[in-house]
Design a protein around this motif. Sequence first.
Motif, PDB file in Angstrom:
ATOM      1  N   CYS A 166       0.599  -1.185  -0.082  1.00 25.19           N
ATOM      2  CA  CYS A 166      -0.050  -0.137   0.005  1.00 25.19           C
ATOM      3  C   CYS A 166       0.855   1.299   0.031  1.00 25.19           C
ATOM      4  O   CYS A 166       1.958   1.373   0.681  1.00 25.19           O
ATOM      5  CB  CYS A 166      -0.976   0.097   1.182  1.00 25.19           C
ATOM      6  SG  CYS A 166      -2.071  -1.637   1.470  1.00 25.19           S
ATOM      7  N   PHE A 167       0.157   2.370  -0.532  1.00 24.21           N
ATOM      8  CA  PHE A 167       0.905   3.785  -0.382  1.00 24.21           C
ATOM      9  C   PHE A 167       0.024   4.556   0.323  1.00 24.21           C
ATOM     10  O   PHE A 167      -1.128   4.222   0.289  1.00 24.21           O
ATOM     11  CB  PHE A 167       1.019   4.369  -2.027  1.00 24.21           C
ATOM     12  CG  PHE A 167       1.731   3.690  -2.955  1.00 24.21           C
ATOM     13  CD1 PHE A 167       3.143   4.299  -3.087  1.00 24.21           C
ATOM     14  CD2 PHE A 167       1.231   3.090  -3.909  1.00 24.21           C
ATOM     15  CE1 PHE A 167       3.695   3.816  -4.061  1.00 24.21           C
ATOM     16  CE2 PHE A 167       2.062   2.477  -5.037  1.00 24.21           C
ATOM     17  CZ  PHE A 167       3.277   2.879  -4.982  1.00 24.21           C
ATOM     18  N   VAL A 168       0.786   5.508   1.062  1.00 25.32           N
ATOM     19  CA  VAL A 168       0.287   6.395   1.985  1.00 25.32           C
ATOM     20  C   VAL A 168       0.654   7.884   1.357  1.00 25.32           C
ATOM     21  O   VAL A 168       2.097   7.805   1.788  1.00 25.32           O
ATOM     22  CB  VAL A 168       0.253   6.411   3.362  1.00 25.32           C
ATOM     23  CG1 VAL A 168      -0.550   7.415   4.133  1.00 25.32           C
ATOM     24  CG2 VAL A 168      -0.442   4.915   3.862  1.00 25.32           C
ATOM     25  N   VAL A 169       0.021   8.417   1.044  1.00 24.80           N
ATOM     26  CA  VAL A 169       0.342   9.914   0.567  1.00 24.80           C
ATOM     27  C   VAL A 169       0.055  10.884   1.345  1.00 24.80           C
ATOM     28  O   VAL A 169      -1.116  11.192   1.692  1.00 24.80           O
ATOM     29  CB  VAL A 169       0.000  10.028  -1.036  1.00 24.80           C
ATOM     30  CG1 VAL A 169       0.655  11.344  -1.332  1.00 24.80           C
ATOM     31  CG2 VAL A 169       0.503   8.982  -2.105  1.00 24.80           C
ATOM     32  N   GLY A 223       9.068  -6.085  -2.509  1.00 27.16           N
ATOM     33  CA  GLY A 223       8.052  -6.575  -1.806  1.00 27.16           C
ATOM     34  C   GLY A 223       8.562  -6.845  -0.147  1.00 27.16           C
ATOM     35  O   GLY A 223       7.794  -7.226   0.736  1.00 27.16           O
ATOM     36  N   GLU A 224       9.684  -6.031   0.144  1.00 27.11           N
ATOM     37  CA  GLU A 224      10.065  -6.197   1.512  1.00 27.11           C
ATOM     38  C   GLU A 224       9.205  -5.292   2.240  1.00 27.11           C
ATOM     39  O   GLU A 224       8.968  -5.885   3.443  1.00 27.11           O
ATOM     40  CB  GLU A 224      11.949  -5.930   1.611  1.00 27.11           C
ATOM     41  CG  GLU A 224      12.386  -5.963   2.742  1.00 27.11           C
ATOM     42  CD  GLU A 224      13.455  -5.232   2.962  1.00 27.11           C
ATOM     43  OE1 GLU A 224      13.869  -4.566   4.088  1.00 27.11           O
ATOM     44  OE2 GLU A 224      13.907  -4.736   1.713  1.00 27.11           O
ATOM     45  N   ALA A 225       9.135  -4.085   2.017  1.00 29.64           N
ATOM     46  CA  ALA A 225       8.213  -3.012   2.792  1.00 29.64           C
ATOM     47  C   ALA A 225       6.673  -3.442   2.304  1.00 29.64           C
ATOM     48  O   ALA A 225       6.572  -3.657   1.149  1.00 29.64           O
ATOM     49  CB  ALA A 225       8.696  -1.639   2.046  1.00 29.64           C
ATOM     50  N   ASP A 226       5.996  -3.331   3.333  1.00 26.28           N
ATOM     51  CA  ASP A 226       4.479  -3.317   3.179  1.00 26.28           C
ATOM     52  C   ASP A 226       3.814  -2.127   2.818  1.00 26.28           C
ATOM     53  O   ASP A 226       2.888  -2.136   1.978  1.00 26.28           O
ATOM     54  CB  ASP A 226       3.772  -3.960   4.344  1.00 26.28           C
ATOM     55  CG  ASP A 226       4.200  -4.991   5.006  1.00 26.28           C
ATOM     56  OD1 ASP A 226       4.490  -6.098   4.117  1.00 26.28           O
ATOM     57  OD2 ASP A 226       4.828  -5.433   6.228  1.00 26.28           O
ATOM     58  N   VAL A 227       4.411  -0.915   3.227  1.00 30.61           N
ATOM     59  CA  VAL A 227       3.624   0.285   3.185  1.00 30.61           C
ATOM     60  C   VAL A 227       4.863   1.413   2.809  1.00 30.61           C
ATOM     61  O   VAL A 227       5.723   1.277   3.376  1.00 30.61           O
ATOM     62  CB  VAL A 227       2.945   0.889   4.299  1.00 30.61           C
ATOM     63  CG1 VAL A 227       2.418   2.160   4.213  1.00 30.61           C
ATOM     64  CG2 VAL A 227       1.982  -0.155   4.764  1.00 30.61           C
ATOM     65  N   LEU A 228       4.593   2.287   1.820  1.00 21.42           N
ATOM     66  CA  LEU A 228       5.354   3.358   1.441  1.00 21.42           C
ATOM     67  C   LEU A 228       4.790   4.510   1.646  1.00 21.42           C
ATOM     68  O   LEU A 228       3.782   4.792   1.149  1.00 21.42           O
ATOM     69  CB  LEU A 228       5.732   3.154  -0.102  1.00 21.42           C
ATOM     70  CG  LEU A 228       6.975   4.157  -0.511  1.00 21.42           C
ATOM     71  CD1 LEU A 228       8.090   4.117   0.240  1.00 21.42           C
ATOM     72  CD2 LEU A 228       6.992   4.300  -2.023  1.00 21.42           C
ATOM     73  N   VAL A 229       5.084   5.341   2.658  1.00 18.48           N
ATOM     74  CA  VAL A 229       4.743   6.573   3.130  1.00 18.48           C
ATOM     75  C   VAL A 229       5.466   7.649   2.070  1.00 18.48           C
ATOM     76  O   VAL A 229       6.622   7.589   2.177  1.00 18.48           O
ATOM     77  CB  VAL A 229       4.976   7.117   4.485  1.00 18.48           C
ATOM     78  CG1 VAL A 229       4.145   8.274   4.928  1.00 18.48           C
ATOM     79  CG2 VAL A 229       3.995   5.833   5.311  1.00 18.48           C
TER      80      VAL A 229
END
Length: 376
Positions: A166-169, A223-229
Amino acid sequence: QAALMAPTETLAEQHLTTLDRLLGGLVPLALLTGSTAAAARRPVLERLASGELGLVVGTHALLEPAVAFRDLAVAVIDEQHRFGVRQRAALDAKAPEGLAPHALHMTATPIPRTLALTAYGDLDATVLRELPAGRRAVETHVVDGARARARAYERIREEIAGGRQCFVVCPLVEESEALQARAATSEAERLRAGELAGHKVRLIHGQMPAHEKAAAMSSFASGEADVLVATSVVEVGIDVPNAAVMLIEAAERYGLSQLHQLRGRVGRGEHPSLCILFGDPGLPRLRAIAEHSDGFRLAEIDLELRGAGEVLGTRQHGLPQFKVARLPDDAPLLERAREVAEQLLEGDPELERAEHVLLRAAAGARFGSQLEPIPA
């Protein structure tokens, strides 16, 4: 020679890789960005000036005075809505004196001024309305309130459990990259300790050193990180097919084209994808993005909401100075006016006839005496 200009180094690098693969070494090509080291930059500039280098891919760095082409014949601008009118004109100006290069402008969401020029017939538009192979339509929701926020993070956790990312912008904080970076950093820390505790959360923003940005992107892409802020740096040039949720905070701070671009970061793989916009569901701009996925339709709505910009000028939007027309409603009238103007100029290109003296004076008073072609 040909030049391809993109708004970010990440995207320019992706284009170089793709072109190298497609051309199979048949055409000499090089990369030129703000990060290109002086030692690598010098031979690129020399080979461009001599004509030895057939194709250059770069960012705004291509516009610098030191960059000279022997014979620029094709200029391609990707994500053209990210460049100002004068920047696009500056690339065209690098063609041999008295000539203009063939120009191809690419964008997923045409800006209002471009739409107005298309109506004038100064640009030919090729519209690709179908999704690229393997892409899926993205479900879009505009939500507000604590309950909706709790459900949004619950959905993110569900997607992560299913193996998705998921992305959180974070919100666009004025026009300050430093403030945006701070907002994203504190949001990443908050999520790590709160709603997304126990999940791998990475951070990316424009103020990070290039190697840190590359490491964060690599971690997310692998795919190592679940979320990218992130801040809006992820708007273009990011291709992670496994990402299934795009969550955008304070969505009302973004323009329609930016929201459309950000939403395009998900729905790139086989899994159903979701875009969640936090903001006022009654806001016309947010209602439009929730209801439409077609970039050209969104551009028309943007045109209605913001105005066409000075069609003969450098402002990208704002109400045009027409006395008897309103775009896009009066498009047929605009087309008729265009035909009449073309007939008039065919018979009297310099507006020298007695009956055109006042018209020539009015055009000169408003746009200057040198009636050069206006850049798209």
